[in-house]
Every structure is written in structure tokens, then in C-alpha cells.
Design a protein around this motif. Structure first.
Motif, PDB file in Angstrom:
ATOM      1  N   HIS A  83      -3.526   1.099  -3.494  1.00 60.48           N
ATOM      2  CA  HIS A  83      -2.068   0.767  -3.915  1.00 60.48           C
ATOM      3  C   HIS A  83      -1.216   1.713  -3.730  1.00 60.48           C
ATOM      4  N   VAL A  94      -1.205   2.333   0.085  1.00 59.68           N
ATOM      5  CA  VAL A  94      -0.737   1.148   0.725  1.00 59.68           C
ATOM      6  C   VAL A  94       0.676   1.409   0.418  1.00 59.68           C
ATOM      7  N   SER A  95       1.424   1.147  -0.475  1.00 56.22           N
ATOM      8  CA  SER A  95       2.632   0.869  -0.804  1.00 56.22           C
ATOM      9  C   SER A  95       3.610   1.626   0.507  1.00 56.22           C
ATOM     10  N   TYR A 131       3.951   4.574  -5.532  1.00 56.10           N
ATOM     11  CA  TYR A 131       3.923   4.912  -7.299  1.00 56.10           C
ATOM     12  C   TYR A 131       3.154   3.544  -8.042  1.00 56.10           C
ATOM     13  N   VAL A 132       2.424   4.507  -8.698  1.00 55.13           N
ATOM     14  CA  VAL A 132       1.807   3.261  -8.974  1.00 55.13           C
ATOM     15  C   VAL A 132       0.469   4.028 -10.982  1.00 55.13           C
ATOM     16  N   GLY A 133       1.381   5.111 -11.440  1.00 54.98           N
ATOM     17  CA  GLY A 133       1.065   5.557 -12.343  1.00 54.98           C
ATOM     18  C   GLY A 133       2.949   4.628 -13.754  1.00 54.98           C
ATOM     19  N   VAL A 134       1.788   3.901 -14.340  1.00 53.67           N
ATOM     20  CA  VAL A 134       3.147   3.547 -14.851  1.00 53.67           C
ATOM     21  C   VAL A 134       3.824   3.973 -15.647  1.00 53.67           C
ATOM     22  N   PRO A 135       5.440   3.353 -15.230  1.00 52.85           N
ATOM     23  CA  PRO A 135       6.650   4.191 -15.705  1.00 52.85           C
ATOM     24  C   PRO A 135       6.831   4.660 -17.264  1.00 52.85           C
ATOM     25  N   LEU A 138      10.303   3.591  -1.627  1.00 52.91           N
ATOM     26  CA  LEU A 138       9.766   3.736  -3.518  1.00 52.91           C
ATOM     27  C   LEU A 138       9.183   2.909  -3.012  1.00 52.91           C
ATOM     28  N   ALA A 139       8.312   2.329  -2.943  1.00 51.45           N
ATOM     29  CA  ALA A 139       7.476   1.305  -2.898  1.00 51.45           C
ATOM     30  C   ALA A 139       5.667   1.429  -3.834  1.00 51.45           C
ATOM     31  N   GLY A 140       5.761   0.694  -4.606  1.00 48.76           N
ATOM     32  CA  GLY A 140       4.183   0.194  -5.634  1.00 48.76           C
ATOM     33  C   GLY A 140       4.438  -0.476  -6.617  1.00 48.76           C
ATOM     34  N   GLY A 141       3.423  -0.186  -7.906  1.00 48.28           N
ATOM     35  CA  GLY A 141       4.146  -0.577  -9.256  1.00 48.28           C
ATOM     36  C   GLY A 141       2.285  -1.571  -9.345  1.00 48.28           C
ATOM     37  N   ILE A 142       2.258  -2.727  -9.994  1.00 43.88           N
ATOM     38  CA  ILE A 142       1.207  -2.823 -10.930  1.00 43.88           C
ATOM     39  C   ILE A 142      -0.011  -3.159  -9.623  1.00 43.88           C
ATOM     40  N   ALA A 143      -1.328  -2.662  -9.694  1.00 44.36           N
ATOM     41  CA  ALA A 143      -1.472  -2.760  -8.487  1.00 44.36           C
ATOM     42  C   ALA A 143      -2.421  -3.903  -8.133  1.00 44.36           C
ATOM     43  N   PRO A 144      -2.235  -5.238  -7.064  1.00 44.47           N
ATOM     44  CA  PRO A 144      -2.514  -6.361  -7.709  1.00 44.47           C
ATOM     45  C   PRO A 144      -4.121  -6.309  -6.893  1.00 44.47           C
ATOM     46  N   ARG A 193      10.862  -6.426  -0.364  1.00 51.07           N
ATOM     47  CA  ARG A 193      10.762  -4.856  -0.490  1.00 51.07           C
ATOM     48  C   ARG A 193      12.446  -5.343   0.115  1.00 51.07           C
ATOM     49  N   VAL A 242      13.283   0.396 -13.556  1.00 49.12           N
ATOM     50  CA  VAL A 242      11.654   0.962 -12.477  1.00 49.12           C
ATOM     51  C   VAL A 242      10.626  -0.046 -13.132  1.00 49.12           C
ATOM     52  N   PRO A 243      11.153   0.009 -14.852  1.00 49.15           N
ATOM     53  CA  PRO A 243      10.048  -0.866 -15.341  1.00 49.15           C
ATOM     54  C   PRO A 243       9.587  -2.404 -14.314  1.00 49.15           C
ATOM     55  N   MET A 257      11.053  -3.143 -11.503  1.00 52.49           N
ATOM     56  CA  MET A 257      10.625  -3.283  -9.928  1.00 52.49           C
ATOM     57  C   MET A 257       8.780  -2.683 -10.085  1.00 52.49           C
ATOM     58  N   PHE A 258       8.519  -2.108 -11.165  1.00 49.51           N
ATOM     59  CA  PHE A 258       6.789  -1.413 -11.231  1.00 49.51           C
ATOM     60  C   PHE A 258       6.426  -2.750 -11.150  1.00 49.51           C
ATOM     61  N   GLY A 259       6.713  -3.787 -12.236  1.00 53.32           N
ATOM     62  CA  GLY A 259       6.047  -5.337 -13.019  1.00 53.32           C
ATOM     63  C   GLY A 259       6.141  -6.244 -11.732  1.00 53.32           C
ATOM     64  N   ASN A 287       6.412  -4.811  -8.695  1.00 56.75           N
ATOM     65  CA  ASN A 287       5.793  -4.507  -7.243  1.00 56.75           C
ATOM     66  C   ASN A 287       7.293  -4.877  -6.621  1.00 56.75           C
ATOM     67  N   ILE A 288       8.119  -4.650  -6.471  1.00 54.80           N
ATOM     68  CA  ILE A 288       9.365  -4.338  -5.499  1.00 54.80           C
ATOM     69  C   ILE A 288      10.071  -3.264  -4.990  1.00 54.80           C
ATOM     70  N   GLY A 289       9.893  -3.219  -3.605  1.00 54.40           N
ATOM     71  CA  GLY A 289      10.158  -1.822  -2.559  1.00 54.40           C
ATOM     72  C   GLY A 289      11.217  -1.598  -2.845  1.00 54.40           C
ATOM     73  N   LEU A 290      12.123   0.014  -2.771  1.00 50.35           N
ATOM     74  CA  LEU A 290      13.360  -0.069  -2.174  1.00 50.35           C
ATOM     75  C   LEU A 290      13.191   1.735  -0.727  1.00 50.35           C
TER      76      LEU A 290
END
Lengths: 348, 348
Positions: free
Chosen positions: A163, A166-167, A270-274, A291-297, B267, B281-282, B284-286, B288-291
Motif C-alpha cells: 500500500h 501503490v499510494s 506513508y503507512v506508519g500510523v502517525p 503524500l498519500a497512504g494511510g491504513i492499508a485496505p 485525492r 494527519v491522523p 487523513m491516514f484513517g 486514506n486521503i492523499g494530497l
């Protein structure tokens, strides 16, 4: 049955708990064959996320279907299944767009489902799986013991590394830097090479982790961290930095290192829980860093990645360097906490 | 020659200044045919960016080559040229990757080049253009007066809207929300439709701007702002929000509105120069919103967009709703400051 329970920071036990029961027709009960400890389990284990009461834990497991509800159509008892680290119906408007972690009906292991029924943690003998048809992916046949180790990574760690790649948008022929040499970071190295990256730089100070990074295809290793590490990366990559940077830690420092390692116009996955990550937006804007990513689907990736695991062309299970039986789960956590193990597998 | 000079907030004048001279063999001198006022010019005009001394201003212009240095090979006096809002060599490692705004040898109009020679602002009669071969794009023939208006948008505003769409990753068949109904936001609507978006929602409260948004292809208009606006957008788009959101303002409020309008996994492409934008950021992470986005590397887009402008299939020049002669530049700024004009063209 026996299941892992976190009672307080660094107090993790295997307790006797009630066996799960089918609650809804869409449920299945899975007998866990193997589970593992995730880097994100260490946050509550270390007390960095609060632990207010004894809490079931674990979200990565594979197993065998023991029982199915009458509305389950794609699974039968005896099937070997991979579970993603969240459950999801795989049919809602967000699942069909690949964001299973935001499923309208979904949820997290160990937390109640949307109907209010408790769910089990993944580090135990049995798990009630909501939306079993949507959540679980069955393998075409029963895997060998060695293959179980490989398949277990599809529950979280390998698709999470994927992820990140891909992100970010890793493309064939590109340059990639991976920040973080934990199991996710190592998986991100493997995922980047699988997607055709021409040059992957792993940032790692640990000999054993560097070796796995190399085995997963890293072309170079940079041991320095922070500004020095990013400067070394830039010098290595045309003086400008990487097309893509995969941030697999989740701290403010690791994100800064990632930002400094990306070239202008580059993208960070990014996939490290912030935890306490602040972004310098004007700097990102001026340098066109995305910047894109998040909790991996994860659920949406398993079917794509499974064939490469089954045919042995990738071996993501190499991230496991410690296997303990379930009743030694406390040792498994301790080893990861002390970084003597990269990733612990729990056998049942 | 005469050139626009910002003396203090809201004190903008057309002053007599020295004619520019060729400084390096790679220079050209361009006689400006048309220029315009950018939303970003309003930041110093309004005193929101400091103005410590009289400052040449303006960075969007088209004109005719008057003189070329002896190292210029692709241009000859008499050529009609479009200038991007930054100069760049178009050959360095970052230009070849499409990030001309980070060119190793590049810079901004009105600021010294890397060799230390002053450059002119774009709102004046003559401009010395560094790296003329790399910076300027010549049209195949002399344009009509009406076409000059269209071509002027390629200097900044239209490719900047396009950059928002490209950065977000707008695809054919997708849903897009545009935050901001200034000239850039309207351009982002046009760019999204050009890239095949199925449904574009323009967020605008102003009748005249809504009309241009519709003319540029907006399928729907939402007049509400903030949380209410985002809620209206989500309701309109399957209850989940847009695949892509284009943030074309640059304030904390507009970014929040953009975040709330994006679906999980969506995105955001952003081109509004950020002023006090903080990212959650948390969250966006949860979700999965990219910027992605930033200062638009216009030079890399002009050749792609030019044919559609020349053949009339798009008319980005419709964003100009006020044209004044250069000596009325102060009126042109005032109209944009008071939002009685969307975008002011300066004719010479």
C-alpha cells in the motif's frame, strides 16, 4: 478457548475466554492456524496508546473455517482462509472503490461490529468473522506449513508495504527510498521491486534487517538517519532525491526524513500510523511533494498478491525471524519490543 | 520603459524604469503584448505578504521576441511567445522530470537570476527572459487579438488549474469537486472536464462565477461553504464524497472544506498558495486521503495544452472579465481586490 489479552502496559497474557458463537447469518467461525504480532500492537503494549481495561488484541491471522452462518455462500468448513486486519462486506460503495478500511459495515478485530456484537482479537484460538464472504479470502488448496508462514503476511504486513508503494505511485524504472526497517519497511522494499522499481534504497542501521532488505531486492542500504541519511540518499540519486519515498514508521522524525529524501515533484507513500507527525505544508507546496497512504485496505490487495506468493516468486514470510507457540505470546511481544525480533509469528 | 511597481500595500503604480538589456547569451528580450494580474499578486498588494521596498511585480505575460542572445537557438525576433510564470532551463534533472519550478537554474520574475542579474516583473513593457530557449514557448504563427487573450492563460492560470487536476490524478469517469471560484478554480473545472471527469461540482456563491463554471463544464454548483458545503457535496456524491477534490484557494478553511468533501481513498490536488494551512494527519491516514500539488510547473504543460487552445476546443480566456490598458493597472488590481473582477487582463 484461549486468547491473548493485554491487561496493562507490558502485561500480556493468554487467558481462558468464552468461545465465540455465530451471531449473524453472515458470520463464520475460524480456527486460527497462525497469527502474528504487529508493530502497531506495540503502541498499547508500551502504554503509548492507553490501556484502560483488559483488552483482546491481535489482528493478523490465517486459519481454517470451522462454522458458517446460513447467509455465507462462498466458504465452507475446512477452507483455509486469510483474514485481512479489518473486516468488511466487500460490496459497499467504499469497498468497491478499494477502501475496505472505510467499509460502511466494517470494523476492527477486538472491537464490536456495527450490530454491537463483540469480535475477537486475532491472537487466539477462534475468531468470529463478521461478513465472512466479504472479509475472508480462501486459498485454492490446503497450504504446507512453510506456505502458511508466507500466507500469514497477506493479513497485514506485506499488503501494508504494498500500500505504501501503490499510494506513492511507484512505477517501473523509478527510484524508491524506504524509511523504516521494520517488517513493514522490509515488505515495502519487496513490494517496490515487485512493481518494477529500478533502484530501491533501504534505510537501515541493523545488520540483520539490512540482509533481509537485500534479499527482498534493495539495491543500496543507507545506515545514516535524519538529515545525514537524507543527504546520503540525495547524493546517491542524481543529487536530487528519490521519485518515491515510502514512510513506514509513523513518527515526526521519520516523516521529516522521508520529506528530505524525496526529490521535488516526488511522492511519499506513508503507512506508519502517525504519532505526532506535523507536515510543513509551505515546503511541500514549494517542492511539489505529494503524500498519500494511510491504513492499508488490505482486503482489496490480497487477491492480486496471492498468486505471486503461492507460486513462490516472492517470499514475504522472510520477515518472520521468531516463531513461538501461542502460550509464549508474552515472549513474542517482548522480543519485538526489545527489537531482538523483527516480527513474531504465533503458532497454534 | 514603463513597468508596474508595488510601493506599499494598495499603492501600485506604473513607473518609468530602465529598459532591460541582454546579460547572457541565453537571454532574450520580449516586448509584452498582454499581461495579467494573478490572485497571488493580491497577497503583497493587500499587505498579507510584506512589502519592504518598491517592488516590480507580475509574472504572467505573452509577447513578441525583440532581441536574442547569441546562445539562443530556437527563437528569432518577431516570434510570438508564451512565458510561464517562472523561468527555467528545461534541461536540468528536475526540468526533465517535469518540475520546472524547481529548475536548478530557474527563478521567479522580478527576482535576480542565479547569476545575480535582476529580472523584470511581467507587468511592464519589456522583460529580459533568462534561459530563453528553455523558458519560452513560441506559437506556430501570430495569433489574433482574441487568441492572445486565450494564450495568456497558458502563462499561469489555466495550467495551474490543470496542475490541480493532474496532481490529484483526475481520471476519465471520475467525480471532482472544485473548492474556490477564482480564476484558478474555474480553470480547474475546465481542466477536469478536459481530462474526462464525469461529474464536476463547482463550489461557488457568486452568480457570475457560477455561470463561467457552468460554461467550463461544471455539472453542479454548491453555494454553501465549509462543513455545510461539504455535507451537500457528500449527499450529492453517493453519500461518500468525491474521488478528487481540487483546492484552489490556499486558506486553512478551504483546505478543511476540501478534506471533508473527499471520499475515503480520495485525492486532493492543491494549488492555492498555502497560508496558515494545518493538516490533520491522523484523519487523513484513517480515511486514506492523499494530497499532492504545489506551485504549478507550468512550462511542462504548455505544449500539451496549446493545441486545444489554438483549435478553439477550449476557451480558458473566458476567465478574463476585465481588460484595462497598462496605465490603468491600479484599477485592475482594485477590481480584483474588491472581487468585482474575476481576473484582469492588462493590454499594451
Amino acid at each position: 478457548m484461549r486468547a491473548t489479552v493485554l491487561h496493562a502496559p507490558r502485561d500480556i497474557r493468554l487467558d481462558d475466554v468464552d468461545d465465540p458463537q455465530l451471531q449473524l447469518g453472515t458470520d463464520a467461525i475460524v480456527r486460527v492456524v497462525a497469527a502474528c504480532v504487529c508493530g502497531s500492537d506495540l503502541w498499547p503494549y508500551r502504554g503509548l496508546n492507553p490501556v484502560n481495561e483488559p483488552t483482546r488484541i491481535g489482528h493478523e491471522f490465517v486459519g481454517v473455517v470451522e462454522q458458517v452462518g446460513d447467509a455465507v455462500s462462498s466458504l465452507t468448513p475446512g477452507d483455509f482462509v486469510i483474514s485481512p486486519f479489518t473486516f468488511s462486506d466487500n460490496t459497499c460503495a467504499l469497498c468497491v472503490r478499494g477502501v475496505h478500511t472505510s467499509c460502511t459495515n466494517g470494523g476492527f478485530w477486538g472491537h464490536p461490529d456495527k450490530q454491537g456484537h463483540a469480535t475477537d482479537g486475532g491472537q487466539g484460538e477462534l475468531v468470529r468473522v463478521p461478513w465472512a464472504d466479504g472479509t475472508l479470502v480462501a486459498t485454492p488448496s490446503q497450504p504446507s506449513q512453510e506456505m502458511v508462514t508466507q500466507l500469514l503476511t497477506l493479513s497485514d504486513v506485506f499488503p501494508t508495504g504494498h500500500h505504501a508503494a501503490v499510494s506513492a505511485g511507484v512505477t517501473a524504472g523509478s527510484t524508491v527510498v524506504v524509511v523504516g526497517d521494520g517488517a513493514v519497511g522490509l515488505s515495502a522494499v519487496l513490494a517496490s521491486k515487485r512493481l518494477g522499481a529500478a533502484r530501491v534504497v533501504a534505510m537501515s542501521r541493523h545488520e540483520s534487517r539490512q540482509q533481509i532488505a537485500r534479499r527482498f531486492g534493495a539495491d543500496e542500504v543507507v545506515a545514516e538517519r535524519g538529515k545525514e541519511g537524507a543527504a546520503a540518499v540525495r547524493e546517491m540519486l542524481d543529487g536530487i532525491g528519490a521519485d518515491f519515498v515510502l514512510e513506514c514508521v509513523g513518527t515526526g522524525d521519520s516523516m521529516k526524513q522521508a520529506m528530505l529524501s524525496a526529490r521535488p515533484g516526488g511522492r511519499i507513500g506513508y503507512v506508519g500510523v502517525p504519532h505526532d507527525v506535523q507536515l510543513n505544508v509551505p515546503q511541500m507546496f514549494g517542492r511539489n511533494i505529494g503524500l498519500a497512504g494511510g491504513i492499508a485496505p488490505v482486503r482489496g490487495y490480497i487477491e492480486e498478491l496471492l498468486p505471486d506468493v503461492l507460486d513462490g516468486s516472492i517470499t514475504p514470510g522472510d520477515v518472520f525471524d521468531l516463531t513461538v507457540p501461542l502460550d509464549q505470546v508474552a515472549d513474542g511481544y517482548r522480543a519485538m519490543d526489545e527489537r531482538t525480533a523483527i516480527k513474531t509469528m504465533l503458532s497454534l
